[in-house]
Design a protein around this motif. Structure first.
Motif, PDB file in Angstrom:
ATOM      1  N   THR A   1       0.829  -1.204   0.000  1.00  0.00           N
ATOM      2  CA  THR A   1       0.000   0.000   0.000  1.00  0.00           C
ATOM      3  C   THR A   1       0.863   1.252   0.000  1.00  0.00           C
ATOM      4  N   ARG A   2       1.856   1.286   0.829  1.00  0.00           N
ATOM      5  CA  ARG A   2       2.750   2.448   0.891  1.00  0.00           C
ATOM      6  C   ARG A   2       3.526   2.600  -0.423  1.00  0.00           C
ATOM      7  N   GLU A   3       4.043   1.497  -0.954  1.00  0.00           N
ATOM      8  CA  GLU A   3       4.798   1.550  -2.211  1.00  0.00           C
ATOM      9  C   GLU A   3       3.911   2.001  -3.366  1.00  0.00           C
ATOM     10  N   ARG A   4       2.684   1.502  -3.398  1.00  0.00           N
ATOM     11  CA  ARG A   4       1.750   1.879  -4.453  1.00  0.00           C
ATOM     12  C   ARG A   4       1.462   3.376  -4.417  1.00  0.00           C
ATOM     13  N   GLU A   5       1.292   3.914  -3.226  1.00  0.00           N
ATOM     14  CA  GLU A   5       1.058   5.347  -3.095  1.00  0.00           C
ATOM     15  C   GLU A   5       2.219   6.142  -3.683  1.00  0.00           C
ATOM     16  N   GLN A   6       3.442   5.649  -3.498  1.00  0.00           N
ATOM     17  CA  GLN A   6       4.611   6.324  -4.067  1.00  0.00           C
ATOM     18  C   GLN A   6       4.630   6.211  -5.584  1.00  0.00           C
ATOM     19  N   TRP A   7       4.302   5.038  -6.129  1.00  0.00           N
ATOM     20  CA  TRP A   7       4.306   4.841  -7.578  1.00  0.00           C
ATOM     21  C   TRP A   7       3.288   5.742  -8.264  1.00  0.00           C
ATOM     22  N   LEU A   8       2.138   5.893  -7.622  1.00  0.00           N
ATOM     23  CA  LEU A   8       1.034   6.612  -8.240  1.00  0.00           C
ATOM     24  C   LEU A   8       0.982   8.088  -7.845  1.00  0.00           C
ATOM     25  N   LYS A   9       1.914   8.535  -7.040  1.00  0.00           N
ATOM     26  CA  LYS A   9       1.917   9.903  -6.546  1.00  0.00           C
ATOM     27  C   LYS A   9       1.871  10.891  -7.717  1.00  0.00           C
ATOM     28  N   GLY A  10       0.871  11.760  -7.707  1.00  0.00           N
ATOM     29  CA  GLY A  10       0.735  12.787  -8.739  1.00  0.00           C
ATOM     30  C   GLY A  10       0.147  12.298 -10.053  1.00  0.00           C
ATOM     31  N   LEU A  11      -0.143  11.014 -10.147  1.00  0.00           N
ATOM     32  CA  LEU A  11      -0.681  10.462 -11.391  1.00  0.00           C
ATOM     33  C   LEU A  11      -2.194  10.641 -11.423  1.00  0.00           C
ATOM     34  N   LYS A  12      -2.696  11.113 -12.532  1.00  0.00           N
ATOM     35  CA  LYS A  12      -4.136  11.341 -12.700  1.00  0.00           C
ATOM     36  C   LYS A  12      -4.711  10.254 -13.604  1.00  0.00           C
ATOM     37  N   VAL A  13      -5.985   9.950 -13.413  1.00  0.00           N
ATOM     38  CA  VAL A  13      -6.663   8.925 -14.211  1.00  0.00           C
ATOM     39  C   VAL A  13      -6.565   9.268 -15.690  1.00  0.00           C
ATOM     40  N   LYS A  14      -6.751  10.522 -16.026  1.00  0.00           N
ATOM     41  CA  LYS A  14      -6.692  10.901 -17.454  1.00  0.00           C
ATOM     42  C   LYS A  14      -5.303  10.637 -18.029  1.00  0.00           C
ATOM     43  N   ASP A  15      -4.236  10.775 -17.208  1.00  0.00           N
ATOM     44  CA  ASP A  15      -2.885  10.466 -17.678  1.00  0.00           C
ATOM     45  C   ASP A  15      -2.744   8.971 -17.975  1.00  0.00           C
ATOM     46  N   ILE A  16      -3.312   8.161 -17.124  1.00  0.00           N
ATOM     47  CA  ILE A  16      -3.264   6.703 -17.320  1.00  0.00           C
ATOM     48  C   ILE A  16      -4.002   6.336 -18.600  1.00  0.00           C
ATOM     49  N   ILE A  17      -5.170   6.929 -18.802  1.00  0.00           N
ATOM     50  CA  ILE A  17      -5.962   6.644 -20.002  1.00  0.00           C
ATOM     51  C   ILE A  17      -5.191   7.034 -21.257  1.00  0.00           C
ATOM     52  N   GLU A  18      -4.563   8.185 -21.236  1.00  0.00           N
ATOM     53  CA  GLU A  18      -3.777   8.633 -22.393  1.00  0.00           C
ATOM     54  C   GLU A  18      -2.613   7.689 -22.675  1.00  0.00           C
ATOM     55  N   GLU A  19      -1.963   7.221 -21.622  1.00  0.00           N
ATOM     56  CA  GLU A  19      -0.846   6.298 -21.819  1.00  0.00           C
ATOM     57  C   GLU A  19      -1.331   4.981 -22.423  1.00  0.00           C
ATOM     58  N   ILE A  20      -2.472   4.495 -21.969  1.00  0.00           N
ATOM     59  CA  ILE A  20      -3.033   3.267 -22.537  1.00  0.00           C
ATOM     60  C   ILE A  20      -3.332   3.459 -24.017  1.00  0.00           C
ATOM     61  N   LYS A  21      -3.941   4.581 -24.362  1.00  0.00           N
ATOM     62  CA  LYS A  21      -4.253   4.860 -25.763  1.00  0.00           C
ATOM     63  C   LYS A  21      -2.984   4.932 -26.601  1.00  0.00           C
ATOM     64  N   ASP A  22      -1.957   5.590 -26.090  1.00  0.00           N
ATOM     65  CA  ASP A  22      -0.690   5.692 -26.811  1.00  0.00           C
ATOM     66  C   ASP A  22      -0.071   4.325 -27.034  1.00  0.00           C
ATOM     67  N   ARG A  23      -0.089   3.484 -26.018  1.00  0.00           N
ATOM     68  CA  ARG A  23       0.490   2.145 -26.163  1.00  0.00           C
ATOM     69  C   ARG A  23      -0.291   1.297 -27.162  1.00  0.00           C
ATOM     70  N   ARG A  24      -1.593   1.458 -27.179  1.00  0.00           N
ATOM     71  CA  ARG A  24      -2.416   0.713 -28.136  1.00  0.00           C
ATOM     72  C   ARG A  24      -2.104   1.132 -29.561  1.00  0.00           C
ATOM     73  N   LYS A  25      -1.824   2.406 -29.777  1.00  0.00           N
ATOM     74  CA  LYS A  25      -1.462   2.875 -31.112  1.00  0.00           C
ATOM     75  C   LYS A  25      -0.148   2.250 -31.559  1.00  0.00           C
ATOM     76  N   ILE A  26       0.807   2.147 -30.655  1.00  0.00           N
ATOM     77  CA  ILE A  26       2.130   1.585 -30.977  1.00  0.00           C
ATOM     78  C   ILE A  26       2.003   0.100 -31.300  1.00  0.00           C
ATOM     79  N   GLU A  27       1.152  -0.619 -30.598  1.00  0.00           N
ATOM     80  CA  GLU A  27       1.011  -2.067 -30.785  1.00  0.00           C
ATOM     81  C   GLU A  27       0.340  -2.427 -32.098  1.00  0.00           C
ATOM     82  N   ARG A  28      -0.387  -1.501 -32.680  1.00  0.00           N
ATOM     83  CA  ARG A  28      -1.106  -1.822 -33.932  1.00  0.00           C
ATOM     84  C   ARG A  28      -0.208  -1.817 -35.096  1.00  0.00           C
TER      85      ARG A  28
END
Length: 70
Positions: free
Chosen positions: A43-70
């Motif tokens: 739990t503590r480590e996860r909080e550090q990994w995700l610190k400052g990360l927004k849901v919209k940033d995660i969504i954008e990264e997923i979309k970018d990775r999907r474009k690369i995989e195609r």
């Protein structure tokens, strides 16, 4: 025999015997290998990994990775 009156060692022994009976020795071993004792504080480590990360940033990264995989 009430399961509540048994100590953890007996409960574990009975559980392993039940697994061996139901799955056979190989199936029992494979089942038990699925569970590993971890270390650290996830739990503590996860909080550090995700610190400052927004849901919209995660969504954008997923979309970018999907474009690369195609």
């Amino acid at each position: 025999m009430s399961i509540q009156t048994l100590n953890p060692t007996v409960i574990r022994k009975l559980g392993i015997e039940a697994l061996a009976k139901a799955l056979g020795p190989v199936g029992m071993a494979r089942f038990l290998q699925q569970f590993e004792g971890g270390m650290g504080d996830y739990t503590r480590e996860r909080e550090q990994w995700l610190k400052g990360l927004k849901v919209k940033d995660i969504i954008e990264e997923i979309k970018d990775r999907r474009k690369i995989e195609r």
